[in-house]
Structure formats: structure tokens, C-alpha cells
Design a protein around this motif. Structure first.
Motif, PDB file in Angstrom:
ATOM      1  N   ALA A 248     -19.005  31.947 -35.043  1.00  0.00           N
ATOM      2  CA  ALA A 248     -19.746  31.511 -34.120  1.00  0.00           C
ATOM      3  C   ALA A 248     -20.142  30.199 -34.125  1.00  0.00           C
ATOM      4  N   VAL A 249     -20.325  29.628 -35.254  1.00  0.00           N
ATOM      5  CA  VAL A 249     -20.577  28.133 -35.519  1.00  0.00           C
ATOM      6  C   VAL A 249     -19.358  27.455 -35.172  1.00  0.00           C
ATOM      7  N   LYS A 250     -18.312  27.998 -35.521  1.00  0.00           N
ATOM      8  CA  LYS A 250     -17.066  27.300 -35.126  1.00  0.00           C
ATOM      9  C   LYS A 250     -16.897  26.960 -33.608  1.00  0.00           C
ATOM     10  N   TYR A 251     -17.007  28.253 -32.888  1.00  0.00           N
ATOM     11  CA  TYR A 251     -17.125  28.012 -31.398  1.00  0.00           C
ATOM     12  C   TYR A 251     -18.457  27.446 -30.844  1.00  0.00           C
ATOM     13  N   GLY A 252     -19.678  27.401 -31.486  1.00  0.00           N
ATOM     14  CA  GLY A 252     -20.780  26.777 -30.780  1.00  0.00           C
ATOM     15  C   GLY A 252     -20.519  25.181 -31.117  1.00  0.00           C
ATOM     16  N   LEU A 253     -19.716  25.048 -32.280  1.00  0.00           N
ATOM     17  CA  LEU A 253     -19.512  23.088 -32.403  1.00  0.00           C
ATOM     18  C   LEU A 253     -18.457  22.885 -31.756  1.00  0.00           C
ATOM     19  N   LYS A 254     -17.661  23.591 -31.063  1.00  0.00           N
ATOM     20  CA  LYS A 254     -16.922  23.465 -30.036  1.00  0.00           C
ATOM     21  C   LYS A 254     -17.222  23.219 -28.687  1.00  0.00           C
ATOM     22  N   LEU A 255     -18.235  24.104 -28.338  1.00  0.00           N
ATOM     23  CA  LEU A 255     -19.180  23.842 -27.120  1.00  0.00           C
ATOM     24  C   LEU A 255     -20.165  22.790 -27.269  1.00  0.00           C
ATOM     25  N   ARG A 256     -20.817  22.617 -28.316  1.00  0.00           N
ATOM     26  CA  ARG A 256     -21.775  21.709 -28.524  1.00  0.00           C
ATOM     27  C   ARG A 256     -23.006  21.627 -27.771  1.00  0.00           C
ATOM     28  N   GLU A 257     -23.190  22.065 -26.382  1.00  0.00           N
ATOM     29  CA  GLU A 257     -23.897  21.846 -25.577  1.00  0.00           C
ATOM     30  C   GLU A 257     -24.906  23.042 -25.192  1.00  0.00           C
ATOM     31  N   GLU A 258     -24.594  24.202 -26.037  1.00  0.00           N
ATOM     32  CA  GLU A 258     -25.565  25.309 -25.998  1.00  0.00           C
ATOM     33  C   GLU A 258     -26.471  25.483 -27.013  1.00  0.00           C
ATOM     34  N   SER A 259     -27.690  25.981 -26.702  1.00  0.00           N
ATOM     35  CA  SER A 259     -28.734  26.326 -27.712  1.00  0.00           C
ATOM     36  C   SER A 259     -28.572  27.211 -28.910  1.00  0.00           C
ATOM     37  N   GLY A 260     -27.485  28.227 -28.353  1.00  0.00           N
ATOM     38  CA  GLY A 260     -27.334  29.317 -29.288  1.00  0.00           C
ATOM     39  C   GLY A 260     -26.483  28.897 -30.453  1.00  0.00           C
ATOM     40  N   LEU A 261     -26.020  27.858 -30.625  1.00  0.00           N
ATOM     41  CA  LEU A 261     -25.447  27.288 -31.873  1.00  0.00           C
ATOM     42  C   LEU A 261     -26.617  27.266 -33.113  1.00  0.00           C
TER      43      LEU A 261
ATOM     44  N   GLU B 236     -21.165  15.540 -36.792  1.00  0.00           N
ATOM     45  CA  GLU B 236     -21.098  15.809 -35.374  1.00  0.00           C
ATOM     46  C   GLU B 236     -21.936  15.202 -34.433  1.00  0.00           C
ATOM     47  N   LEU B 237     -23.349  15.325 -34.900  1.00  0.00           N
ATOM     48  CA  LEU B 237     -24.486  14.568 -34.126  1.00  0.00           C
ATOM     49  C   LEU B 237     -24.125  12.875 -34.079  1.00  0.00           C
TER      50      LEU B 237
ATOM     51  N   ASP C 222     -36.343   9.134 -15.382  1.00  0.00           N
ATOM     52  CA  ASP C 222     -36.719   9.952 -16.355  1.00  0.00           C
ATOM     53  C   ASP C 222     -35.496  10.762 -16.737  1.00  0.00           C
ATOM     54  N   VAL C 223     -34.681  11.378 -15.571  1.00  0.00           N
ATOM     55  CA  VAL C 223     -33.304  11.967 -16.088  1.00  0.00           C
ATOM     56  C   VAL C 223     -32.564  11.392 -16.974  1.00  0.00           C
ATOM     57  N   TRP C 224     -32.389  10.165 -16.844  1.00  0.00           N
ATOM     58  CA  TRP C 224     -31.374   9.296 -17.444  1.00  0.00           C
ATOM     59  C   TRP C 224     -31.940   9.054 -19.021  1.00  0.00           C
ATOM     60  N   MET C 225     -33.194   9.239 -19.154  1.00  0.00           N
ATOM     61  CA  MET C 225     -33.755   8.973 -20.655  1.00  0.00           C
ATOM     62  C   MET C 225     -33.730  10.106 -21.583  1.00  0.00           C
ATOM     63  N   GLU C 226     -33.383  11.223 -20.754  1.00  0.00           N
ATOM     64  CA  GLU C 226     -33.251  12.456 -21.655  1.00  0.00           C
ATOM     65  C   GLU C 226     -31.846  12.199 -22.571  1.00  0.00           C
ATOM     66  N   PRO C 227     -31.718  12.867 -23.832  1.00  0.00           N
ATOM     67  CA  PRO C 227     -30.469  12.810 -24.368  1.00  0.00           C
ATOM     68  C   PRO C 227     -29.509  13.801 -23.687  1.00  0.00           C
ATOM     69  N   SER C 228     -28.161  13.636 -23.966  1.00  0.00           N
ATOM     70  CA  SER C 228     -27.319  14.245 -23.392  1.00  0.00           C
ATOM     71  C   SER C 228     -27.482  15.749 -23.891  1.00  0.00           C
ATOM     72  N   ALA C 229     -26.712  16.778 -23.256  1.00  0.00           N
ATOM     73  CA  ALA C 229     -27.013  18.434 -23.630  1.00  0.00           C
ATOM     74  C   ALA C 229     -26.115  18.417 -24.862  1.00  0.00           C
ATOM     75  N   GLU C 230     -25.402  17.732 -25.069  1.00  0.00           N
ATOM     76  CA  GLU C 230     -24.520  17.787 -26.363  1.00  0.00           C
ATOM     77  C   GLU C 230     -25.232  17.287 -27.508  1.00  0.00           C
ATOM     78  N   CYS C 231     -25.909  16.439 -27.314  1.00  0.00           N
ATOM     79  CA  CYS C 231     -26.961  15.690 -28.523  1.00  0.00           C
ATOM     80  C   CYS C 231     -28.086  16.774 -28.813  1.00  0.00           C
ATOM     81  N   HIS C 232     -28.439  17.335 -27.706  1.00  0.00           N
ATOM     82  CA  HIS C 232     -29.823  18.297 -27.712  1.00  0.00           C
ATOM     83  C   HIS C 232     -29.140  19.543 -28.402  1.00  0.00           C
ATOM     84  N   GLY C 233     -28.058  20.035 -28.171  1.00  0.00           N
ATOM     85  CA  GLY C 233     -27.635  21.131 -28.838  1.00  0.00           C
ATOM     86  C   GLY C 233     -27.364  21.219 -30.235  1.00  0.00           C
ATOM     87  N   LEU C 234     -26.723  19.802 -30.715  1.00  0.00           N
ATOM     88  CA  LEU C 234     -26.206  19.641 -32.058  1.00  0.00           C
ATOM     89  C   LEU C 234     -27.810  19.255 -32.697  1.00  0.00           C
TER      90      LEU C 234
END
Length: 814
Positions: A217-230, A255-256, A285-297
Motif C-alpha cells: 500500500a505504501v509503495k502504491y501510495g508513493l506512486k500515486l502521491r496525490e491521495e490522502s490514504g497514503l 519524495e517530499l 487563492d487557488v494557486w497559493m495552495e500546494p500541489s496535491a502531490e505535496c499535500h499527500g506527501l
């Protein structure tokens, strides 16, 4: 109709009797990459069935149930299942035998499918999955928290099922349930929410060895990066018998770091523009948010810190070689252990909605069940953050009332670095009514220098109590500090406060501020990291004191607030060196500095300086462009009229919402009003203004801008104006501006854009006003257009058209 044989009965018979080899065969790739074959109904047949479902639902139910039963009987269960999902979506009842078989088929799929497709299967409607067997019990446990909660459900909350010992044993001993758990952890958990370890802990409680599953799951989550379930997968692997703490932390940090680099490379430019007020407010406001990848990591790194801290305490964080890189995650974990504080306004039903109160009280209840952060850990964290990582400290201080840190905050307030005064004041504003606070405050202030006491009092007088998150306690802090510092009448301090508030000197400042006061101001102005020091520098410049050297040093500072203080000081100084500094600042990287430089130069600008300022009409920052407009209007710079005409097309929006409805193009509006202030308006501008009007909303979506220009031109003798206005009215009638966003305008006819209606009325009003004030324009007036408009259903438009006809001497239509 029931006595007639329906035309689609042949389809049913064909499907039931035709050999599979005769049906349309389509090849595709399975999830495992191997080719497979499946059968489908032709698209025209599917379209026909859809129409039957819409118009003859009872007959459609008969046909579709027959087809479904045939598919199930032929063991084409995947196709049958897809068809059954569509029937359920259309509220068509399913035949019980087929439904029973399909339920069994779905559960078999859950056991068998070990691929990303599992996530779609377990995400099916619960009606397909419910039951009393081990598989159904497990699926309900991991997906049914929202079904077990009473009242509102908070996303990310795992509520375990209340199983009996027998049910625990049945699930634990079931091979099928174990297979489903393996597939869920590997393929669905990385896409799930962040449960802060609650779900992972429950899964381990079942009694299975889940190490390999969580590793996958961690390996798959690191591949996805953008999901909270990691983050939940991270908790799970760190709960294994031999948790890989150091290895996983290093992996996540690496990774981060790479994700941050990619995020900066992709968005650094646009975020810089957002900070410089170059984008619309919503876009910024939208662009100041971190990317989904950064947020998930980042969530995953926080989970790793949370789980290790739970197992080993916090000492390891102090020993880490990359200690500073964990402070942000540590701060978030600590924030979860600090009870939220119900601010005063939440006790008043008139000021807070019921749901917000429920959320905060529910959070307090959850925190009451968690082990709270100890005073020792909070103090260790405080020392780790000081002096250069106060942003992480702010996460903890804003989470609630951190009473344990009152002594540290008061010590920093009294004798710490002056750059942290604002942080201390903000935090203490929520702690002033805690037990023993007054005594701690008085004791700490005994160690403060006179300069520091004045700096604190300056902040007290400048406190914005109403906007504080706890206004009542902020006011209490204000009163305590005012009494403790006991120096409210220092003339120099009063003058600094007035300068900071208004940018002006008091009328008697030159007389009341004696040599001793000015000497005190000089001492204060040395420390420009305080608001008092910056105000003192500006005040000395306003008094005519020579602060050139100190202002130039401040002008070179990396801190924007210090550079701004220097520019305000230069504005008061009338020396060539000061004006040279202001000119240089027109190219400052920060828009606020460019803004101050422009405003400082403009009032006394010579011809060359005006030309330089006019180039700022193309500045990327909307605030600077608007200041350029103000300079042209206030200085009556006739050479800037062409610039104002160009800025009528400026589309920077200061509001949120649909771009074509919630509009505030403030630069263009300011330019229009500035043009209206010039009298008489040169006729050389008429072509540009007529071109703007001719384009309608294509020139600018802000109707206010059009209104100002129409009001400006309507009284003037502009021969082309009637024809331009008439052409625009016809164009607006042909294109009413239909659009989904516009249909959401409440109280308006569907498809009609209220902004277009406003523009039509404004254009028609300008045309009628022009005929009234310019009699010569009536000669070639288009009375037919006015007659047509007088028949419009919009009463205000019809009435204005009738007024125009009377001005022209035409009879009103019957």
C-alpha cells in the motif's frame, strides 16, 4: 398496448436464442494486460432502450428484466452487473433471483480481483454488499463509518463496528475475508481518507499479519502521491512488528523534497504574481495552495511522525540530524493534542451557526479522549522553533489555548528578539484570562527595557481587537498591558502611533516633540524590526531630521516592512537623494514598495518622472496600475489620458465567483472615473472611447465601467455616438448572453444574463440622453429601433424607449 407484441420482443428472443459466436465481439485489454472478449449491445439498440426507459418505464422494466435474467443465465455476470447498475440508477426494480446471483458474483469478485479494479468494486452501493457473512462484515467495517454515526459525519473519522466476539472470530478465520482485506489495503486504502491511524490500528486488531499488505500500500501510495490514504498506509506499516521508522522517514523526506522542487518549478512564477496582486483574487487563492502531490506527501510525513511519537515519545525528534525538517509535521501532531477553544462568539446563537458549534464541541470531545501534549514536550517544541521557525510554532499556538507556553511567550515578549513581538502578542491575546496570567505578566515586564516597554505599548495601542480570534481575551490583554506599562502619555509615543495610523504629523508635533523626545525617537528608530522603530524613522523624517543614512540602510533590507518604512521616510524628505531612492524603488520586486514609491514621487513629479510613472500602467500588479490611475487623476496629467483609455480594458477582478457575474474590475473602473474628471475632454479621445463602447461586454465585463463612459459621452457633441449606440443595442438583442452561470441568477428569466440587461438599459439611457442634450443628433435618429424596444417585456427598457420617442416627436406605438 399490452395486447400488442412490442417491437423489441425480437431483441429479447434474439439475445436468448442466438449463439454467442453470432453476437458482436469486441476485444479489449483486461486489468492484467491480457486480451479478453466481451459482448455488447449495439449503440443504436442501447439508445432505443434508453428512450423506452424514459417514456415507458413499466414496459422497459419487463424488457430489461428479461435481458438481465438471460445474461445471468448465460453466466455473462460482468455484463449483467453493469446492466443492473444502470437499472438501479433508473429506479427499475431488479428480479430477486438475478439480484441474489449478482450479489454473490460481486463478493466473489472482491475475493478474486487483486488489481486497481478492486477499488471500484468495494465502492459499490452498500445494497449490493450488505450481509452477515465475514466478507460483508469486513466491507461494512472499512466503508461504513458514515452509516454508524449519529448526526453529522466528519470526513476522515473512522468509527469501528461493534462486533461480537463471534463476529471477530468469524472474520479472523475467514480466508475470503482475509483476501478482501489484502486487496483493500493494497488497492483501496491509498485512495481513502486520512484517519490518523485509527483504521490501520483496527485492521491490525483483527489478528492478521498485514506487513506485506501495508508495504504494498505504501509503495502504491508513493506512486500515486496525490491521495490522502497514503498517510493511513504509513501508519499501518509502522504498526508492524518491526517498523521501518528511519527508512520510511528518509524516503518520505526525499519524495517530499522532489515534489516541492517540481511544485516550485511549475508554479513559482504564478505564485509570485499572485502575491503581487497580479491575478484575480479567486485565482490567487487557488494557486497559493500546494500541489496535491505535496499535500499527500506532507500528510504521509505527518503520519510517520505521529506514529513514531506515539510509540517512542518525542525525544527522537530532538536527536534527528534533519531536525528542522520535522518541525512542521511535529506542530500538526501537537495541534491534534490541544483542545480547541470555544471563542466567545460561539456562545451566541446569533453569531454562530449550529453546525459550527457542533463541530467545535465534537472536537473538544474527541480531544478529551486523547492523551494531551505534555508541558515538557510543548516547551521542547517551543525551543526547537525559536528563533527561525516560528511559522511551525504558530500552528500550535493557533490550535487552542496552550497555557503551558505562557511563561515562554511572556519571556520572549519582555526580552526576546524584537521580530517576535507580534507573534507573542497574538498568542497571548487568547491566554490573558488563564490562571496566574497577570502575575506572570508583571513579573516578566520587570526585566523589559524602557525601549521594549515602549515597543509593547505601541503594539497595544495598535491592536485590532475586533478581528482577533478571541476578542474578549484580547481586550483583557490590552487592559492588562496598558495598566502594567503605565506610560500612555509619552508625546513621542503618541506621535509615532498617529504616524503609523494616518501617515501624518499632528499639527503641534514640531513644537511638542522637544530635543529629548527626538533623541528618544532616534533610539527607537535603530530597531526597525519593531513597529515602533519603523514609525519613529518616518516621524523623524517628517520632522525634518537628517535620517538619510539610516533610511538608505533600511532601503537595502530584505524585509519588506523595513523597506516600506524607508520609502515612507524618503517621501517626507525633499532631497535629491530621497527622490533618487524613490525612483529606484519603482523597480522593487515587491508591489507594495513600488506602490509607495509611485505615491511618493507623483505629487511633485517633473515631466521626466511623470513619463517613468506612466510606464507603470503596464505593471503586473493591479494595485500599482490603479495607483498610476490615481496619480493621473489627482495631478491632472493630461499626457496620461491615452493611458487611461488603454486601462479601460483591464480585467483584473477583485471579487470571487463566476467571472461574468461577480465582477469588480477595479483598475478599469478607476480609469473610467479618472477620465470623467477631465473637463473638457479632448475630442482626440472620442475614437478610442467609441471603440470601447462598440465592443460591449467584450471590451470589459464590468458594467460599471461602461456606465461611466456612457455618462461621460452622452452629453457631448459626438456625431458617431448615436449610430454606435444603436448598433450595440441591436447586437445585445441578438446575443442575450445565455450561459449556465447566468441561469443561476435568482429571480431572472432562464437564459437571460442580468448584466446584459443592465448594459442594454444603460446604452439606451445614454442614447435618449444624447438626443435630449444634442438636438442636432435627432435628425438621423433610428425611430424604428426605439419602437421595437418600447415593446420589450422589460418595463424599464420599454419606458426609456417611449421617452426617446417623445423626444424625437414620434408617436408611441399602439
Amino acid at each position: 398496448m399490452s395486447d400488442c407484441v412490442p417491437w423489441w420482443s425480437g431483441l429479447v428472443n434474439w439475445y436468448a436464442s442466438t449463439p454467442c459466436s453470432a453476437k458482436p465481439l469486441v476485444s479489449s485489454d483486461s486489468d492484467e494486460g491480457m486480451p479478453q472478449a466481451y459482448y455488447r449491445i449495439h449503440s443504436t439498440t442501447a439508445e432505443g432502450l434508453n428512450r423506452i426507459v424514459e417514456k415507458e418505464p413499466e414496459l422497459a422494466s419487463e424488457v430489461l428484466n428479461a435481458l438481465l435474467s438471460d445474461l445471468v443465465g448465460a453466466k455473462r455476470l460482468d455484463e449483467a452487473f453493469e446492466m443492473a447498475k444502470g437499472m438501479r440508477a433508473a429506479s427499475i426494480p431488479l428480479p430477486f433471483p438475478a439480484k441474489k446471483i449478482l450479489r454473490k458474483h460481486l463478493r466473489a469478485q472482491l475475493v478474486r480481483v487483486d488489481s486497481p479494479r478492486f477499488r471500484d468494486l468495494i465502492g459499490m452501493d452498500w445494497d449490493w454488499l450488505k450481509g452477515s457473512g465475514p466478507v460483508a462484515l469486513f466491507v461494512d467495517a472499512v466503508t461504513g463509518s458514515h452509516r454508524r454515526v449519529r448526526g453529522w459525519y466528519t470526513v476522515g473519522t473512522f468509527l469501528p463496528p461493534a462486533w461480537t466476539e463471534s463476529q471477530w472470530a468469524r472474520v479472523r478465520e475467514s480466508r475470503q475475508a482475509r483476501a478482501v482485506a489484502r486487496h483493500y489495503i493494497r488497492w483501496a486504502l491509498p485512495f481513502d481518507h486520512e484517519y490518523k491511524g485509527a483504521l490501520a490500528s483496527w485492521l491490525w486488531r483483527i489478528g492478521w499479519d498485514l506487513t506485506a499488505d501495508f508495504q504494498q500500500a505504501v509503495k502504491y501510495g508513493l506512486k500515486l502521491r496525490e491521495e490522502s490514504g497514503l498517510s493511513e498506509a504509513v501508519h499501518g506499516i509502522l504498526m508492524s512488528p518491526t517498523p521501518p521508522h528511519d527508512e520510511l522517514l528518509e524516503t518520505l523526506l526525499g519524495e517530499l523534497e522532489q515534489a516541492d522542487q517540481r511544485d516550485d518549478a511549475a508554479h513559482e512564477s504564478i505564485r509570485r504574481r499572485a502575491k503581487q496582486k497580479a491575478l484575480n483574487e479567486f485565482d490567487a487563492d487557488v494557486w497559493m495552495e500546494p500541489s496535491a502531490e505535496c499535500h499527500g506527501l506532507w500528510l504521509a510525513l505527518t503520519a510517520a511522525v505521529r506514529e513514531r511519537r506515539r510509540q517512542q515519545g518525542y525525544g527522537w525528534l530532538l536527536e534527528q540530524p534533519r531536525h528542522e525538517e520535522f518541525l512542521g509535521a511535529w506542530s500538526l501532531v501537537l495541534s491534534e493534542r490541544i483542545p480547541p477553544h470555544l471563542s466567545d462568539d460561539l456562545h451566541d446563537d446569533d453569531k454562530a451557526d449550529e453546525h459550527r458549534q457542533w463541530e467545535l464541541r465534537r472536537a473538544q470531545e474527541r480531544h478529551a479522549q486523547l492523551p494531551q501534549a505534555t508541558a515538557e514536550e510543548l516547551r521542547a517544541f517551543y525551543q526547537s522553533c525559536m528563533p527561525d521557525t516560528v511559522w511551525a510554532l504558530g500552528n500550535v499556538l493557533n490550535a487552542g489555548r496552550v497555557v503551558e507556553l505562557v511563561p515562554q511567550l511572556l519571556e520572549t515578549l519582555a526580552i526576546g528578539e524584537s521580530r517576535h513581538l507580534n507573534m507573542c502578542m497574538d498568542a497571548l491575546g487568547s491566554l490573558s484570562e488563564t490562571e496566574g496570567f497577570s502575575q506572570h505578566l508583571l513579573s516578566s515586564l520587570e526585566h523589559a527595557s524602557e525601549h521594549r516597554r515602549a515597543a509593547i505599548l505601541f503594539l497595544v495601542r495598535r491592536m485590532d481587537i475586533d478581528s482577533h480570534r478571541n476578542p474578549h481575551e484580547a481586550y483583557h490583554l490590552h487592559e492588562l498591558l496598558t495598566q502594567a506599562l503605565d506610560n500612555p502619555d509619552i508625546p513621542a509615543l503618541r506621535a509615532c502611533i498617529l504616524m503609523d495610523e494616518t501617515g501624518r504629523l499632528s499639527p503641534d508635533a514640531a513644537n511638542t516633540l522637544s530635543g529629548k523626545c527626538r533623541s528618544l525617537l532616534g533610539e527607537w528608530s535603530i530597531d526597525l524590526e519593531t513597529g515602533l522603530g519603523r514609525a519613529a524613522l518616518m516621524l523623524l523624517a517628517a520632522l525634518g531630521e537628517d535620517v538619510t543614512e539610516r533610511a538608505w540602510a533600511a532601503f537595502q533590507a530584505p524585509d519588506v516592512d523595513i523597506r516600506k518604512a524607508a520609502l515612507r521616510a524618503f517621501t517626507w524628505m525633499k532631497t535629491p537623494e530621497a527622490r533618487a531612492a524613490l525612483k529606484k524603488a519603482l523597480g522593487d520586486e515587491d508591489y507594495e514598495c513600488r506602490l509607495l514609491a509611485l505615491r511618493g514621487l507623483a505629487p511633485e513629479a517633473d515631466g521626466a518622472e511623470r513619463q517613468v510613472i506612466l510606464t507603470l500602467a503596464q505593471d503586473e500588479s493591479a494595485r500599482v496600475r490603479e495607483a498610476c490611475v490615481d496619480a493621473i487623476r489627482e495631478g491632472k496629467w493630461w499626457e496620461g489620458l491615452d493611458v487611461l483609455c488603454q486601462l479601460l480594458a483591464d480585467s483584473r477582478n477583485a471579487r470571487y465567483g463566476d467571472a461574468d457575474r461577480n465582477v469588480d474590475h477595479h483598475v478599469a473602473y478607476a480609469a473610467a472615473k479618472a477620465l470623467a474628471s477631465f473637463r473638457p475632454l479632448p475630442s482626440s479621445l472620442f475614437p478610442s472611447l467609441l471603440a470601447f463602447i462598440r465592443q460591449g461586454r467584450a471590451a470589459n465585463l464590468d458594467i460599471r465601467v461602461h456606465g461611466v463612459i456612457l455618462d461621460l459621452l452622452a452629453p457631448l457633441p459626438v456625431p458617431e455616438l448615436p449610430r454606435v449606440l444603436a448598433d450595440l443595442l441591436r447586437a445585445l438583442a441578438l446575443n442575450p448572453g445565455e450561459g449556465s452561470a447566468l441561469r443561476r441568477a435568482l429571480g431572472k428569466a432562464p437564459g437571460l444574463n442580468p448584466e446584459v440587461l443592465l448594459l442594454r438599459f444603460g446604452v439606451l439611457t445614454a442614447l435618449v440622453m444624447h438626443f435630449s442634450l444634442q438636438p442636432s443628433a435627432r435628425t438621423h435618429a433610428d425611430a424604428g429601433l426605439l419602437r421595437e424596444l418600447s415593446r420589450q417585456p422589460q418595463e424599464e427598457i420599454a419606458q426609456m424607449a417611449l421617452l426617446g420617442l417623445r423626444i424625437l416627436g414620434e408617436e408611441s406605438p399602439g
